[in-house]
Design a protein around this motif. Structure first.
Motif, short mmCIF file in Angstrom:
data_model
loop_
_atom_site.label_atom_id
_atom_site.label_comp_id
_atom_site.label_asym_id
_atom_site.label_seq_id
_atom_site.Cartn_x
_atom_site.Cartn_y
_atom_site.Cartn_z
N ASP A 119 -55.91 -10.84 11.02
CA ASP A 119 -54.87 -11.65 11.65
C ASP A 119 -55.45 -12.62 12.68
N ARG A 120 -56.74 -12.53 12.94
CA ARG A 120 -57.43 -13.45 13.85
C ARG A 120 -58.89 -13.50 13.46
N ARG A 121 -59.57 -14.58 13.81
CA ARG A 121 -60.99 -14.68 13.47
C ARG A 121 -61.90 -14.31 14.63
N GLN A 126 -66.88 -12.25 19.73
CA GLN A 126 -67.33 -12.20 18.34
C GLN A 126 -66.44 -13.07 17.46
N ASP A 127 -66.99 -14.13 16.89
CA ASP A 127 -66.26 -15.04 16.01
C ASP A 127 -66.70 -14.77 14.57
N PHE A 128 -65.76 -14.32 13.72
CA PHE A 128 -66.08 -14.05 12.32
C PHE A 128 -66.10 -15.31 11.47
N GLY A 129 -65.69 -16.45 12.01
CA GLY A 129 -65.75 -17.71 11.29
C GLY A 129 -64.55 -17.98 10.41
N SER A 130 -63.74 -16.97 10.13
CA SER A 130 -62.57 -17.12 9.27
C SER A 130 -61.72 -15.86 9.34
N ILE A 131 -60.48 -15.96 8.87
CA ILE A 131 -59.66 -14.76 8.74
C ILE A 131 -59.80 -14.16 7.34
#
Length: 184
Positions: A119-121, A126-131
């Motif tokens: 529901d969030r990136r 920590q940024d996963f780059g996408s959902i």
């Protein structure tokens, strides 16, 4: 380069859809439901843990040796929470897997790939780059008499840069997951 990524994504997406449609039109059945919890397997900017409810749908095909041991394809689904960076978010997954087992009680070796949705990136720093993320796992389970089961898996989740440029972050996270289930 972007064209190649789009082709890879299209192939994986069509494969997931074909397996799901085949499962719905063939003689198959639910095999297992349960709960899993996990902790992060390696250092990241944030510490992660995960809780999920899962279900396994057995596909109608299997390839078995005369001893009974063999490969069995599965459709896996899960919904739960991913906690990290003092934030809690939704994580859902659907995918395919293979189980090397013998019918009845005992040990099974498992591996598979999943399509995951968050529901969030971003969780804290920590940024996963996408959902939209891809996952893979390997593990084992043990089916006890009476239907109870226990399992362990190591799983990796990341965006794998399939849909994204090389500028998009792809940190991913590896998790040690322990599960308790009921087998039908």
């Amino acid at each position: 380069m972007f064209k190649r990524k789009r082709v890879r994504f299209s192939i994986l997406f069509v494969l997931h859809i074909c397996v799901a449609l085949a499962a719905l039109t063939a003689q198959a059945d639910w095999q297992e439901v349960g709960l899993r919890m996990g902790i992060q397997a390696g250092p990241k900017r944030e510490y992660f843990h995960q809780y999920e409810a899962f279900a396994v749908y057995g596909l109608p095909w299997s390839w078995r040796l005369p001893s009974g041991w063999g490969l069995e394809p599965q459709l896996n689904t899960a919904v739960g929470t991913l906690v990290g960076g003092n934030e809690t978010g939704f994580i859902g997954s659907v995918g395919t897997g293979l189980s090397f087992n013998k019918p009845g009680n005992g040990i099974a070796l498992e591996a598979g790939v999943n399509l995951n949705l968050l529901d969030r990136r971003q969780f804290g720093q920590q940024d996963f780059g996408s959902i939209l993320l891809w996952g893979a796992y390997v593990g084992f389970s043990y089916r006890l008499t009476g239907g109870l089961g226990v399992s362990y898996r190591i799983q990796h989740v990341s965006n794998n840069r399939i849909l994204y440029t090389s500028c998009t972050p792809n940190p991913g996270v590896d998790m040690h997951m322990i599960g308790f289930s009921w087998n039908f």
